[in-house]
Design a protein around this motif. Structure first.
Motif, PDB file in Angstrom:
ATOM      1  N   HIS A  91       0.798  -1.242   0.000  1.00 19.71           N
ATOM      2  CA  HIS A  91       0.000   0.000   0.000  1.00 19.71           C
ATOM      3  C   HIS A  91       0.825   1.283   0.000  1.00 19.71           C
ATOM      4  CE1 HIS A  91      -3.156  -2.710   2.162  1.00 19.71           C
ATOM      5  NE2 HIS A  91      -3.151  -2.899   0.849  1.00 19.71           N
ATOM      6  N   PHE A  92       2.073   1.206  -0.465  1.00 18.73           N
ATOM      7  CA  PHE A  92       2.882   2.434  -0.522  1.00 18.73           C
ATOM      8  C   PHE A  92       2.628   3.154  -1.842  1.00 18.73           C
ATOM      9  CE2 PHE A  92       6.686   5.064  -1.002  1.00 18.73           C
ATOM     10  CZ  PHE A  92       6.750   5.659   0.260  1.00 18.73           C
ATOM     11  N   SER A  93       1.883   4.232  -1.769  1.00 20.11           N
ATOM     12  CA  SER A  93       1.548   5.025  -2.958  1.00 20.11           C
ATOM     13  C   SER A  93       1.574   6.482  -2.520  1.00 20.11           C
ATOM     14  CB  SER A  93       0.155   4.636  -3.470  1.00 20.11           C
ATOM     15  OG  SER A  93      -0.093   5.257  -4.713  1.00 20.11           O
ATOM     16  N   PRO A  94       2.769   7.062  -2.451  1.00 20.62           N
ATOM     17  CA  PRO A  94       2.942   8.299  -1.674  1.00 20.62           C
ATOM     18  C   PRO A  94       2.303   9.529  -2.317  1.00 20.62           C
ATOM     19  CG  PRO A  94       4.974   7.733  -2.802  1.00 20.62           C
ATOM     20  CD  PRO A  94       4.021   6.598  -3.050  1.00 20.62           C
ATOM     21  N   LEU A  95       2.234  10.611  -1.531  1.00 21.81           N
ATOM     22  CA  LEU A  95       1.724  11.885  -2.028  1.00 21.81           C
ATOM     23  C   LEU A  95       2.766  12.543  -2.926  1.00 21.81           C
ATOM     24  CD1 LEU A  95       0.105  13.173   1.284  1.00 21.81           C
ATOM     25  CD2 LEU A  95      -1.016  12.035  -0.653  1.00 21.81           C
ATOM     26  N   ALA A  96       2.323  13.528  -3.700  1.00 22.83           N
ATOM     27  CA  ALA A  96       3.185  14.165  -4.698  1.00 22.83           C
ATOM     28  C   ALA A  96       4.449  14.771  -4.077  1.00 22.83           C
ATOM     29  CB  ALA A  96       2.400  15.237  -5.447  1.00 22.83           C
ATOM     30  N   SER A  97       4.353  15.182  -2.826  1.00 18.91           N
ATOM     31  CA  SER A  97       5.496  15.840  -2.178  1.00 18.91           C
ATOM     32  C   SER A  97       6.562  14.847  -1.709  1.00 18.91           C
ATOM     33  CB  SER A  97       4.989  16.629  -0.971  1.00 18.91           C
ATOM     34  OG  SER A  97       4.272  15.749  -0.111  1.00 18.91           O
ATOM     35  N   ASP A  98       6.262  13.552  -1.801  1.00 15.82           N
ATOM     36  CA  ASP A  98       7.176  12.543  -1.258  1.00 15.82           C
ATOM     37  C   ASP A  98       8.381  12.356  -2.175  1.00 15.82           C
ATOM     38  OD1 ASP A  98       6.964   9.983   0.844  1.00 15.82           O
ATOM     39  OD2 ASP A  98       8.148   9.573  -0.946  1.00 15.82           O
ATOM     40  N   GLU A  99       9.587  12.363  -1.576  1.00 22.16           N
ATOM     41  CA  GLU A  99      10.826  12.320  -2.372  1.00 22.16           C
ATOM     42  C   GLU A  99      11.444  10.922  -2.451  1.00 22.16           C
ATOM     43  OE1 GLU A  99      12.129  14.855  -4.083  1.00 22.16           O
ATOM     44  OE2 GLU A  99      10.580  16.268  -3.417  1.00 22.16           O
ATOM     45  N   THR A 100      10.770   9.913  -1.903  1.00 20.15           N
ATOM     46  CA  THR A 100      11.367   8.572  -1.868  1.00 20.15           C
ATOM     47  C   THR A 100      11.693   8.062  -3.273  1.00 20.15           C
ATOM     48  OG1 THR A 100       9.891   8.142  -0.010  1.00 20.15           O
ATOM     49  CG2 THR A 100      11.076   6.256  -0.890  1.00 20.15           C
ATOM     50  N   VAL A 101      12.916   7.547  -3.422  1.00 15.81           N
ATOM     51  CA  VAL A 101      13.316   6.986  -4.723  1.00 15.81           C
ATOM     52  C   VAL A 101      13.640   5.504  -4.555  1.00 15.81           C
ATOM     53  CG1 VAL A 101      14.267   9.162  -5.589  1.00 15.81           C
ATOM     54  CG2 VAL A 101      15.775   7.546  -4.409  1.00 15.81           C
ATOM     55  N   MET A 102      13.636   4.777  -5.679  1.00  9.73           N
ATOM     56  CA  MET A 102      14.049   3.372  -5.631  1.00  9.73           C
ATOM     57  C   MET A 102      15.536   3.279  -5.956  1.00  9.73           C
ATOM     58  SD  MET A 102      11.786   2.152  -8.931  1.00  9.73           S
ATOM     59  CE  MET A 102      10.228   2.828  -8.440  1.00  9.73           C
ATOM     60  N   GLU A 103      16.180   2.269  -5.390  1.00  3.23           N
ATOM     61  CA  GLU A 103      17.627   2.107  -5.551  1.00  3.23           C
ATOM     62  C   GLU A 103      17.926   0.748  -6.183  1.00  3.23           C
ATOM     63  OE1 GLU A 103      19.574   4.508  -4.934  1.00  3.23           O
ATOM     64  OE2 GLU A 103      18.667   5.744  -3.344  1.00  3.23           O
ATOM     65  N   ALA A 104      19.117   0.661  -6.810  1.00  4.15           N
ATOM     66  CA  ALA A 104      19.544  -0.621  -7.379  1.00  4.15           C
ATOM     67  C   ALA A 104      19.490  -1.688  -6.298  1.00  4.15           C
ATOM     68  CB  ALA A 104      20.967  -0.488  -7.921  1.00  4.15           C
ATOM     69  N   GLY A 105      19.004  -2.880  -6.661  1.00  3.38           N
ATOM     70  CA  GLY A 105      18.926  -3.989  -5.709  1.00  3.38           C
ATOM     71  C   GLY A 105      17.634  -4.042  -4.917  1.00  3.38           C
ATOM     72  N   ASP A 106      16.817  -2.977  -4.995  1.00  3.44           N
ATOM     73  CA  ASP A 106      15.549  -2.974  -4.254  1.00  3.44           C
ATOM     74  C   ASP A 106      14.617  -4.078  -4.753  1.00  3.44           C
ATOM     75  OD1 ASP A 106      16.184  -0.862  -2.623  1.00  3.44           O
ATOM     76  OD2 ASP A 106      14.947   0.631  -3.655  1.00  3.44           O
ATOM     77  N   VAL A 107      13.897  -4.669  -3.810  1.00  3.56           N
ATOM     78  CA  VAL A 107      12.840  -5.627  -4.153  1.00  3.56           C
ATOM     79  C   VAL A 107      11.523  -4.842  -4.171  1.00  3.56           C
ATOM     80  CG1 VAL A 107      11.632  -7.734  -3.463  1.00  3.56           C
ATOM     81  CG2 VAL A 107      14.102  -7.513  -3.051  1.00  3.56           C
ATOM     82  N   LEU A 108      10.936  -4.703  -5.357  1.00  3.21           N
ATOM     83  CA  LEU A 108       9.751  -3.857  -5.528  1.00  3.21           C
ATOM     84  C   LEU A 108       8.501  -4.715  -5.657  1.00  3.21           C
ATOM     85  CD1 LEU A 108      11.229  -1.626  -8.403  1.00  3.21           C
ATOM     86  CD2 LEU A 108      11.350  -1.155  -5.944  1.00  3.21           C
ATOM     87  N   LYS A 109       7.497  -4.422  -4.827  1.00  3.64           N
ATOM     88  CA  LYS A 109       6.186  -5.059  -4.988  1.00  3.64           C
ATOM     89  C   LYS A 109       5.283  -4.057  -5.664  1.00  3.64           C
ATOM     90  CE  LYS A 109       7.249  -5.770  -1.126  1.00  3.64           C
ATOM     91  NZ  LYS A 109       8.592  -5.453  -0.590  1.00  3.64           N
ATOM     92  N   ILE A 110       4.818  -4.388  -6.852  1.00  2.00           N
ATOM     93  CA  ILE A 110       3.973  -3.479  -7.636  1.00  2.00           C
ATOM     94  C   ILE A 110       2.558  -4.040  -7.623  1.00  2.00           C
ATOM     95  CG2 ILE A 110       3.643  -2.420  -9.904  1.00  2.00           C
ATOM     96  CD1 ILE A 110       6.698  -3.137 -10.384  1.00  2.00           C
ATOM     97  N   ASP A 111       1.597  -3.195  -7.257  1.00  2.00           N
ATOM     98  CA  ASP A 111       0.231  -3.660  -7.000  1.00  2.00           C
ATOM     99  C   ASP A 111      -0.724  -2.640  -7.620  1.00  2.00           C
ATOM    100  OD1 ASP A 111      -2.041  -4.730  -5.842  1.00  2.00           O
ATOM    101  OD2 ASP A 111      -1.522  -4.198  -3.787  1.00  2.00           O
ATOM    102  N   LEU A 112      -1.668  -3.085  -8.462  1.00  4.92           N
ATOM    103  CA  LEU A 112      -2.567  -2.129  -9.112  1.00  4.92           C
ATOM    104  C   LEU A 112      -3.821  -2.845  -9.625  1.00  4.92           C
ATOM    105  CD1 LEU A 112      -0.828  -1.125 -12.521  1.00  4.92           C
ATOM    106  CD2 LEU A 112      -0.077  -2.972 -11.092  1.00  4.92           C
ATOM    107  N   GLY A 113      -4.858  -2.063  -9.937  1.00  5.57           N
ATOM    108  CA  GLY A 113      -6.083  -2.674 -10.431  1.00  5.57           C
ATOM    109  C   GLY A 113      -6.904  -1.700 -11.247  1.00  5.57           C
ATOM    110  N   CYS A 114      -7.714  -2.228 -12.170  1.00  2.00           N
ATOM    111  CA  CYS A 114      -8.614  -1.363 -12.924  1.00  2.00           C
ATOM    112  C   CYS A 114      -9.948  -2.058 -13.110  1.00  2.00           C
ATOM    113  CB  CYS A 114      -8.000  -0.942 -14.260  1.00  2.00           C
ATOM    114  SG  CYS A 114      -8.171  -2.112 -15.592  1.00  2.00           S
ATOM    115  N   HIS A 115     -10.947  -1.295 -13.520  1.00  2.00           N
ATOM    116  CA  HIS A 115     -12.252  -1.905 -13.735  1.00  2.00           C
ATOM    117  C   HIS A 115     -12.923  -1.288 -14.946  1.00  2.00           C
ATOM    118  CE1 HIS A 115     -15.277   1.211 -12.534  1.00  2.00           C
ATOM    119  NE2 HIS A 115     -14.212   1.745 -11.994  1.00  2.00           N
TER     120      HIS A 115
END
Length: 397
Positions: A91-115
Motif C-alpha cells: 500500500h505504498f503510494s505516496p503523495l506528490a510531495s514525497d521524495e522517496t526513490v528506488m535504488e539498485a537492488g531494491d525488491v519492488l512489490k507493484i500492485d494495481l487494479g482497474c475496472h
C-alpha cells in the motif's frame, strides 16, 4: 442508477459473455499497465512518479473504452498503483510531495487494479531492480510467492474450499523456509465489489476467523499471496504513510469539521466505491479531513505495513475467472530468472503443481492450430510461468 435498481437487475456474472469480455478487457489493460510500470522502475526513479504513470495509463486506457455508449459506463482505477520496497509490505503510494526513490537492488512489490463497468482486474508482481538472475533469500521469497500462486490457481476451483488453499500456500512457503504474511485476504470479486464476502485467509490462526466457503463455477477471485523471509507479522509504523482509502458505503455520520465535509463530498463524487489515493484528490490539505472520516468509519484505510528491516517480502496477486471449462488466470507478469536456494521435493506440492488448470474440452471445439495435443498445463518451480501468462505480457530480459 441506484443500488436498489441494480439489485433488481439480477447480479451479473460470468454466465454473461459481455461480463467475461469486460473482465478480460480490464485484465488486458492492467497487464499492460504493470508492464509499463516495471519498465519505468529504474535506480533513482521517484516512486510517486512511477505510481502516477501507472494510474494515468489506467485512466487513459479505460477511458478509451465504451466511449460512445448511450448509458455512461463507469471505468477507471480500481486500486491505485502501489510500489512497496524491500521490507515494506504493501500500500505504498505516496503523495506528490514525497521524495522517496528506488535504488539498485531494491525488491519492488507493484500492485494495481482497474475496472470496466465495475468488473475488476487486479494484479501484483515482484521485481528486483537488477540485471541478471535473482539469487539467495530474495529468490527464495519470490519463488515461494510464485509457487504458492501456482498452487492456489490449481486449488481455487469449484468443489474445493477456502481452507484447502490457506493450508496449501503455507506448506509451499515453508518449503522455501519463508512465511506467508498474516492478515492478507484473497477476496471474491463482484461487480463494483473489490472485497466480496467469500475470502481465503493467508494464514489460519486464532485471531482471524473467516467463514468456511466453497468455490463455485462462474465466480471471480483476486488471489493475493505475500511471502516474507521474516516472521510474516507486519506492523503499522506510521499512520501518516496511509494514502489509500475506500469509502465505506454502509456508514453514515455527520462530520463536524468543514474540511472533512469538503473532502468527503469530493470522495463521494469521484470515488464512491473503489479504493483511491489521496494524491488524486483536488484538496491537497486533505489529511485533517481524512482523519475525521476514518475515525468515524466513513473511510476504510489501507495502511502501509512493514516487516523488520532486512526482511525480504514478495507479493503476487492475480485475478482468476472460474469458467465452466476451468480456471482462467487473466492477470500476470513474467518473473525475472530466479535461482532459489531451495527446491521443491514435497510430493504433495508436486502433485498440486501437476494439476491442470483447464478441464478437457468436450467434443471437437475450436482448437488453435499448432498446439501438440491438448497440453495439460503443468508447471514446476523450475519453470514458474505456465501458459496462464496472458498474451501481451512481453517477457523481461
Amino acid at each position: 442508477m441506484s443500488s436498489d435498481e441494480e439489485r433488481e437487475e439480477k447480479e451479473l456474472d460470468l454466465t454473461s459473455p459481455e461480463v467475461v469480455t469486460k473482465y478480460k478487457s480490464a485484465a488486458e489493460i492492467i497487464n499492460k499497465a504493470l508492464q509499463l510500470v516495471v519498465s519505468e522502475c529504474k535506480p533513482k526513479a521517484k516512486i510517486v512518479d512511477v505510481c502516477e504513470i501507472g494510474d494515468s495509463y489506467i485512466r487513459e486506457q479505460t477511458g478509451n473504452m465504451y466511449k460512445n455508449v448511450k448509458k455512461k459506463i463507469e471505468r477507471g482505477v480500481a486500486f491505485p498503483t502501489c510500489i512497496s520496497v524491500n521490507n515494506t509490505v504493501c500500500h505504498f503510494s505516496p503523495l506528490a510531495s514525497d521524495e522517496t526513490v528506488m535504488e539498485a537492488g531494491d525488491v519492488l512489490k507493484i500492485d494495481l487494479g482497474c475496472h470496466i463497468d465495475g468488473f475488476i482486474a487486479v494484479v501484483a508482481h515482484t521485481h528486483v531492480l537488477q540485471d541478471g538472475p535473482v539469487t539467495g533469500k530474495a529468490a527464495d521469497v519470490i519463488a515461494a510467492a510464485n509457487t504458492a500462486a501456482e498452487v492456489a490457481l490449481r486449488l481455487v476451483r469449484p468443489g474445493k474450499k477456502n481452507k484447502d488453499v490457506t493450508d496449501a500456500i503455507q506448506k509451499v512457503a515453508a518449503a522455501y523456509d519463508c512465511k506467508i504474511v498474516e492478515g492478507v485476504l484473497s477476496h471474491q470479486l463482484k461487480q463494483f465489489v473489490i472485497d466480496g464476502n467469500k475470502v481465503v485467509l493467508s494464514v489460519s490462526n486464532t485471531d482471524t476467523r473467516v467463514d468456511d466457503a466453497e468455490f463455485e463455477e462462474n465466480e471471480v477471485y483476486a488471489i493475493d499471496i505475500v511471502t516474507s523471509s521474516g516472521e510474516g507479522k507486519p506492523k503499522l509504523l506510521d499512520e501518516k504513510q496511509t494514502t489509500i482509502y475506500k469509502r465505506a458505503v454502509d456508514k453514515n455520520y455527520h462530520l463536524k469539521m468543514k474540511a472533512s465535509r469538503f473532502i468527503f463530498s469530493e470522495i463521494s463524487q469521484k470515488f464512491p466505491i473503489m479504493p483511491f489515493t489521496a494524491r488524486a484528490l483536488e484538496e491537497k490539505r486533505a489529511r485533517l479531513g481524512l482523519v475525521e472520516c476514518v475515525n468515524h468509519e466513513l473511510l476504510q484505510p489501507y495502511p502501509v505495513l512493514h516487516e523488520k528491516p532486512g526482511d525480504y517480502v514478495a507479493h503476487i496477486k492475480f485475478t482468476v475467472l472460474l469458467m465452466p471449462n476451468g480456471s482462467d488466470r487473466v492477470t500476470s507478469h513474467p518473473l525475472q530468472e530466479l535461482q532459489p536456494t531451495k527446491t521443491i521435493d514435497d510430493p504433495e506440492i508436486k502433485a498440486w503443481l501437476a494439476l491442470a488448470t483447464k478441464t478437457k474440452k468436450k467434443g471437437g471445439g475450436k482448437k488453435k492450430k499448432g498446439k501438440k495435443g491438448d497440453k495439460t498445463e503443468e508447471s514446476t518451480e523450475a519453470d514458474p510461468m505456465d501458459e496462464t501468462t496472458t498474451n501481451g505480457a512481453a517477457s523481461q530480459e
